[in-house]
Structure formats: C-alpha cells, structure tokens
Motif scaffolding. Structure first.
Motif, PDB file in Angstrom:
ATOM      1  N   ILE A 133       0.813  -1.221   0.000  1.00  0.00           N
ATOM      2  CA  ILE A 133       0.000   0.000   0.000  1.00  0.00           C
ATOM      3  C   ILE A 133       0.847   1.273   0.000  1.00  0.00           C
ATOM      4  N   HIS A 134       2.135   1.125   0.227  1.00  0.00           N
ATOM      5  CA  HIS A 134       3.024   2.290   0.236  1.00  0.00           C
ATOM      6  C   HIS A 134       3.822   2.402  -1.067  1.00  0.00           C
ATOM      7  N   SER A 135       3.325   1.787  -2.130  1.00  0.00           N
ATOM      8  CA  SER A 135       4.042   1.806  -3.415  1.00  0.00           C
ATOM      9  C   SER A 135       4.190   3.217  -3.969  1.00  0.00           C
ATOM     10  N   GLU A 136       3.202   4.071  -3.706  1.00  0.00           N
ATOM     11  CA  GLU A 136       3.285   5.442  -4.212  1.00  0.00           C
ATOM     12  C   GLU A 136       4.412   6.212  -3.503  1.00  0.00           C
ATOM     13  N   VAL A 137       4.618   5.920  -2.215  1.00  0.00           N
ATOM     14  CA  VAL A 137       5.736   6.548  -1.495  1.00  0.00           C
ATOM     15  C   VAL A 137       7.062   6.121  -2.122  1.00  0.00           C
ATOM     16  N   VAL A 138       7.198   4.824  -2.406  1.00  0.00           N
ATOM     17  CA  VAL A 138       8.408   4.324  -3.059  1.00  0.00           C
ATOM     18  C   VAL A 138       8.617   5.012  -4.404  1.00  0.00           C
ATOM     19  N   ASN A 139       7.536   5.195  -5.144  1.00  0.00           N
ATOM     20  CA  ASN A 139       7.632   5.845  -6.448  1.00  0.00           C
ATOM     21  C   ASN A 139       8.164   7.271  -6.317  1.00  0.00           C
ATOM     22  N   ARG A 140       7.705   8.001  -5.316  1.00  0.00           N
ATOM     23  CA  ARG A 140       8.160   9.381  -5.110  1.00  0.00           C
ATOM     24  C   ARG A 140       9.611   9.423  -4.624  1.00  0.00           C
ATOM     25  N   VAL A 141       9.989   8.440  -3.827  1.00  0.00           N
ATOM     26  CA  VAL A 141      11.389   8.365  -3.397  1.00  0.00           C
ATOM     27  C   VAL A 141      12.299   8.103  -4.602  1.00  0.00           C
ATOM     28  N   LEU A 142      11.877   7.222  -5.488  1.00  0.00           N
ATOM     29  CA  LEU A 142      12.671   6.920  -6.687  1.00  0.00           C
ATOM     30  C   LEU A 142      12.790   8.152  -7.579  1.00  0.00           C
ATOM     31  N   ASP A 143      11.717   8.936  -7.669  1.00  0.00           N
ATOM     32  CA  ASP A 143      11.789  10.196  -8.429  1.00  0.00           C
ATOM     33  C   ASP A 143      12.810  11.138  -7.802  1.00  0.00           C
ATOM     34  N   ALA A 144      12.824  11.193  -6.464  1.00  0.00           N
ATOM     35  CA  ALA A 144      13.788  12.050  -5.760  1.00  0.00           C
ATOM     36  C   ALA A 144      15.210  11.570  -5.986  1.00  0.00           C
ATOM     37  N   VAL A 145      15.396  10.245  -5.993  1.00  0.00           N
ATOM     38  CA  VAL A 145      16.729   9.679  -6.257  1.00  0.00           C
ATOM     39  C   VAL A 145      17.191  10.058  -7.653  1.00  0.00           C
ATOM     40  N   ALA A 146      16.310   9.890  -8.645  1.00  0.00           N
ATOM     41  CA  ALA A 146      16.671  10.214 -10.030  1.00  0.00           C
ATOM     42  C   ALA A 146      17.013  11.686 -10.167  1.00  0.00           C
TER      43      ALA A 146
END
Length: 345
Positions: free
Chosen positions: A205-218
C-alpha cells in the motif's frame, strides 16, 4: 623599528615591480599603486626605513631601490605561509564539509582566480553514473518526509517528499530497509523497470511513497543537464589591453554569465581527461577566440567528474596555469581518497 602593515605593503610593491621590470624602483612608481593612497614623500620615508632595516638596497645614489636578500627571504617566507594557509583552508573545507560541495567549489574558484590573475570557472561534479550508498527516510511532519540520498563520494542530497497520508516510525523503518536492500550499490541506469516493479510490489500500500522516493533519487543523481558552474575573477579580463575594449570585454562578461555556454566549454570531464589547452580559435566558444582556455578534470570517486577552467589572454603564463591546475588536481585527489579511507576505517 618594526615592519608594520604599511611598510610591508610598500616592500611587496617594490619586490613585485622589480620582478616585473628588473629596474630599480622609485617612490613615484610605488605611489601609483591604487591600494596605497600615499604621497611620494611618505613613501620615500618608508623606503628609507626599509633600507635601514636591510630589506632593500639603493644600487646608485640617484637610483631607486631593489630588494635585498633579506627582503626576498621575507617575501618568499610570507608568500609560502599564505599559500599554506590557503591549501589548509581548502583541505579542511573538503574534509569537514563534503556535503557542502557548492561552498568548496566557490572557494576554489576564488583562490584560482586570485592565484593566476585570470578568470576561473569550476563545474560541480556530475553524478549521473554514481552509485547510491544509502537512502535515509525520516518524518518531518504528518504530510512530509525527508529523503537523505548519499552517493559514492559521500555527496549528500536532501529532498522533501510530500505525502497524502502520514506514516508512522515502524513503516518508515521498513521502507528504509526495503529501499536500501534493493538499491544500494546501483547506478541510476541500473535501477530498471523490473527493479522498480519489484520494489512497488514489496511496498504494497506504500508503493506510491516508493515511487516518489525513486523520483527524488533520479532527480538527485542525474545532473548532466543541470551542471552547476562557479566562476570568479571575471573582472581580471580588464587588466589585459587586448581583451579590455568595451566590445570584447562586454562579450566575455556575458559569456561568463551564460552558465549553459560555459558547461559546453567545460564538458563533462569524461571525454577528455588530464589538462587541455585551447588557444585562440581552438576554443569552442566564439566569444573566447581571442583568449586561451586551460581546463583540467578532477575526479571524486568512480563516475564523479568535474572540470576546472582558467581563461586569460593568449599571452597567459601557461607554465604557471598548468602547474596550478596540476597541483590542485593532485590535492583534490589526495584529500578525497584519504578522507574516504579514514571514514572506511
């Protein structure tokens, strides 16, 4: 009799003028130095004191003064102390504030411009192929978390991520373990669709948080299109008559303000390593084809490159500029790798 600040300033002016001309230096010549604002009579009195102290000599009765061995020795000793302080300051800044790379590079640009008497520029290191060391998530507010992203070379990037729903400490801990287990040691190119899909699946259920973290990493790791350029000493251009006409000087100053153009001149540092010299029309920038440009690559760990550049007239002191850049490259390399070794131990 003591060597106060005024006497020291006059002695430096005598020595610098004599080194340039090879002729005895008179009080009228020294009075033209803009930072003195002293009359010829006052300067003559100070020169008499300096002669009595043994720092300058008068070769002939009606001639000006030249430095004595003692004067040269004092000048060299103080110059070396000043250079040592500058190097120490740079080392301390590099070691103590690696997460403040911007401050270090601005300092280096200023010192380089001052030491060479030309214009200087330094590009920030580009991290698009740098490996991730770790990611640390922490709660800021109910709707915000802070992502601290550390790449190889201990370069730190901080990103605030906004959330629709708050997270508790247990969830943050689980996400930190999940992200670091999957991403540590990878470059941005290695974080492919399969890796992302697996992470999202594990996050549930926290997949969207992971997605935003990956955007921040990129956003943090990639910088090829957003190269930071730090410049200093642009007004040094006016010291050279061949570059100081209003049209040429204006064009060069404008070029210095165009960071995108300078990024093209400096490059990424990967295509050309070592020291490169561009003379006149060899420069890729039309506005700098009356100049010479000397660039050098610095490296802060695998995949982290930046460029240092010096811009001056075609009659620049190439030996001094190349030597300065070579020394700076060696110092940066030694400081970075020694600090890295100390941290690992």
């Amino acid at each position: 009799m003591q060597l106060d600040d005024r006497k020291w300033t006059i002695l430096k002016a005598i020595i610098k003028t004599y080194l340039e001309t090879g002729e005895p230096v008179g009080s009228r010549t020294i009075s033209k130095y803009a930072d003195l604002n002293l009359s010829s009579a006052t300067i003559r009195n100070e020169m008499s004191d300096l002669e009595e102290m043994g720092y300058i000599l008068q070769p002939h009765t009606s001639a000006g003064r030249i430095p004595s061995d003692a004067g040269y020795r004092l000048y060299v000793d103080r110059m070396m102390e000043e250079k040592d302080r500058e190097v120490t300051e740079m080392k301390e800044m590099m070691i103590q504030r690696q997460d403040k790379m911007e401050l270090l590079l601005k300092q280096l640009a200023t010192v380089l411009a001052k030491n060479t008497n030309y214009a200087a520029m330094i590009s920030g290191p580009q991290f698009h192929r740098t490996k991730l060391k770790f990611i640390q998530l922490s709660i800021v507010t109910e709707s915000q978390i802070l992502a601290v992203i550390v790449t190889e070379g201990n370069v730190v990037k901080n990103k605030i991520i906004r959330l629709e729903h708050g997270l508790d400490q247990k969830t943050i801990l689980e996400l930190n373990i999940l992200l670091n287990s999957a991403l540590n040691g990878l470059t941005i190119e290695q974080i492919n669709l399969a890796t992302i899909a697996k992470l999202k699946e594990q996050a549930g259920i926290h997949s969207e948080v992971v997605n935003r973290v990956l955007d921040a990493v990129a956003e943090s790791v990639q910088s090829e299109d957003e190269v930071e350029i730090y410049t200093s000493g642009a007004t040094n251009i006016f010291k050279y008559p061949e570059l100081s006409t209003s049209e040429k000087a204006s064009e060069l100053i404008h070029t210095f303000e165009d960071k995108e153009g300078l990024a093209g001149l400096i490059g990424t540092g990967e295509e050309e390593t070592g020291i490169q010299v561009y003379i006149g029309q060899e420069s890729p920038l039309p506005s700098m084809q009356d100049c010479s440009v000397v660039t050098a690559t610095y490296e802060l760990g695998e995949g982290m490159y930046g460029r240092i550049g010096v811009i001056g007239p075609k009659r620049m002191d190439y030996d001094k500029v190349v030597g300065t850049l070579r020394t700076l490259m060696i110092q940066l390399d030694e400081i970075f790798h020694r600090d890295k070794k100390d941290k690992e131990e």
